[in-house]
Motif scaffolding. Structure first.
Motif, PDB file in Angstrom:
ATOM      1  N   ALA A 159       9.702  21.974   2.974  1.00 37.41           N
ATOM      2  CA  ALA A 159      10.047  23.282   2.131  1.00 37.41           C
ATOM      3  C   ALA A 159       9.393  22.680   0.417  1.00 37.41           C
ATOM      4  O   ALA A 159       8.935  23.625  -0.332  1.00 37.41           O
ATOM      5  N   SER A 160       9.355  21.217   0.348  1.00 39.26           N
ATOM      6  CA  SER A 160       8.819  21.019  -1.249  1.00 39.26           C
ATOM      7  C   SER A 160       7.333  21.203  -1.298  1.00 39.26           C
ATOM      8  O   SER A 160       7.052  21.724  -2.527  1.00 39.26           O
ATOM      9  N   ALA A 171       4.055  24.205   5.900  1.00 41.81           N
ATOM     10  CA  ALA A 171       4.764  24.852   6.778  1.00 41.81           C
ATOM     11  C   ALA A 171       4.897  24.355   8.013  1.00 41.81           C
ATOM     12  O   ALA A 171       5.730  24.921   8.960  1.00 41.81           O
ATOM     13  N   THR A 178      10.644  16.915   4.704  1.00 42.30           N
ATOM     14  CA  THR A 178      11.183  16.688   3.117  1.00 42.30           C
ATOM     15  C   THR A 178      12.109  15.585   3.045  1.00 42.30           C
ATOM     16  O   THR A 178      12.879  15.236   3.857  1.00 42.30           O
ATOM     17  N   LEU A 190      15.751  19.931   5.722  1.00 48.05           N
ATOM     18  CA  LEU A 190      16.148  21.230   5.760  1.00 48.05           C
ATOM     19  C   LEU A 190      16.513  21.960   6.736  1.00 48.05           C
ATOM     20  O   LEU A 190      17.537  22.614   6.977  1.00 48.05           O
ATOM     21  N   CYS A 191      15.431  22.103   7.742  1.00 46.52           N
ATOM     22  CA  CYS A 191      15.509  23.006   8.801  1.00 46.52           C
ATOM     23  C   CYS A 191      16.791  22.328  10.017  1.00 46.52           C
ATOM     24  O   CYS A 191      17.444  23.223  10.408  1.00 46.52           O
TER      25      CYS A 191
END
Length: 426
Positions: free
Chosen positions: A15-16, A280, A291, A302-303
């Motif tokens: 995400a970063s 991605a 991340t 995150l995921c």
């Protein structure tokens, strides 16, 4: 044929980097429009995406620090402590970047209203980048020792001379052409172009190899193509930008001088777009690391965090799509190649198991010989005990070989569908 796997996406999504590439893409679009005079808003609106990215980093880092102080990891959790240190270093880097962006905004926005006797030189504007580039050398060494990514630190470290040249050129302290000023970038992008060319050749060689399953071969091809579309457009952008700036200095009325900044920087926007795609996770699981787990105090990527909070998303974790029709013969050929590769791996495992059994058998026989014979009865008992000790090992070897063959048969029948935890590989 193109295969899109949501499982790979959930495991490799960074995400970063996606947010950073998106902010740079928006900033570059607004900045080129402002330079061409097609928009009349302030430079504050142009730098807003970069400031928003920095603000997001500061908020995430502050929450992560609060989470670390409230519930610090134990001394045995060394990697979590290293991740926290990496997050703090990233926050410091973005502080220097925010200072540089603020100085650049002041220079571009208020240059006309500044006092004539007190100019604001570009050398002062670029001073935060000078400090960041010097510090990035030590940060890159630290990241290399702790097995952490350091792409941006490496970029800052190798471009410290480039930043100095640009600052001196903008202050008119050197009378060089822009082609000479951009020599460090020419070197870096040329080496990168050679690297992606090597990656393309290697992917072509691997795609004809029978030692890898087709999924892994396609992954190498996708990664090489994405890296190519990230480097080559940047090199084209440098060529166009250099020609335009030099033509403007020479007052040349050529086609290059009439080229707008929007068109000259369009290849760089393409490069940022493909960098976002790789971030991605569409370039394969190894194209980008996960991340940092300390951002916003999540303590996990995150995921996986979203999958824990929204269990309904796990239904889509094993979904994959194949784009491009294939006939039955090609599918059977691909399945045959996968079976052949798996069979080769199983044969290697069986040979390794047999080698282990033989080695232990020889070791036991050598131990029996060194003990000496105390009589025929003792030797017969020793040989009998040796045989009793060998039989379990042979049984274990045969059982492991049978398990490997059963797993290979299951994979051949049902494919490589992953049903485990989302944080674990296939």
């Amino acid at each position: 044929m193109v295969e899109l796997s949501l499982g790979v996406f959930f495991r490799s999504f960074n995400a970063s980097k996606v947010i950073l590439c998106a902010c740079l893409l928006v900033f570059l679009t607004l900045f080129t429009l402002k330079l061409d005079g097609k928009v009349g808003f302030s430079y504050a609106f142009v730098f807003a995406p970069l400031w928003a990215c920095n603000l997001l980093v500061f908020i995430g880092g502050f929450i992560g620090m609060c989470s670390y102080c409230s519930n610090p990891p134990s001394r045995n959790e060394i990697m979590m402590r290293v991740d926290f240190g990496a997050m703090c270093i990233t926050v410091i880097e973005h502080i220097l970047l925010a200072v540089f962006e603020t100085f650049a905004f002041v220079k571009l926005e208020y240059e006309d209203i500044s006092e004539p006797g007190y100019p604001f030189p570009w050398t002062i504007v670029f001073s935060p980048l000078f400090s960041l580039s010097a510090a990035s050398i030590g940060i890159a060494v630290w990241a290399l020792r702790h097995d952490k990514p350091f792409e941006f630190e490496f970029f800052y470290a190798i471009n410290i001379v480039q930043f100095v040249f640009i600052a001196f050129k903008l202050d008119k302290q050197v009378d060089w052409t822009w082609a000479v000023v951009f020599i460090p970038l020419w070197v870096v992008l040329s080496l990168a172009a050679v690297g992606v060319l090597y990656a393309l050749v290697l992917s072509v060689v691997l795609i004809r190899s029978r030692h890898f399953i087709p999924a892994h071969r396609r992954q190498h091809v996708y990664s090489a193509i994405l890296h190519t579309f990230s480097v080559i457009p940047a090199l084209v952008c440098l060529v166009l930008l250099t020609g335009k700036l030099d033509s403007m200095n020479w007052s040349d009325k050529s086609t290059v001088s009439e080229l707008s900044y929007t068109l000259a920087m369009a290849p760089l926007q393409v490069s940022f777009f493909f960098m976002a795609i790789m971030s991605a996770g569409f370039g394969g699981p190894s194209s980008t690391p996960q991340t940092n787990i300390w951002w916003f105090g999540l303590r996990k990527p995150l995921c996986p965090f979203l999958l824990d909070k929204c269990p309904s998303l796990r239904t889509y974790a094993n979904v994959s799509y194949r784009i491009g029709g294939r006939n039955r013969a090609e599918n059977e050929q691909e399945n045959g190649e996968e079976r052949q590769a798996i069979a080769g791996d199983n044969e290697d495992r069986d040979e390794a198991d047999v080698a282990i059994v033989n080695e232990r058998r020889n070791r036991q026989r050598a131990e029996e010989k060194t003990r000496g014979s105390g009589g025929s009865q003792a030797s017969s008992q020793g040989s009998q005990s040796g045989q009793e000790g060998m039989n379990p090992m042979e049984q274990i070897a045969s059982s492991s070989a049978a398990i490997s063959r059963a797993m290979a048969q299951y994979k051949n029948e049902y494919g490589y569908h992953w049903h485990g935890d989302i944080s674990q590989p296939d």
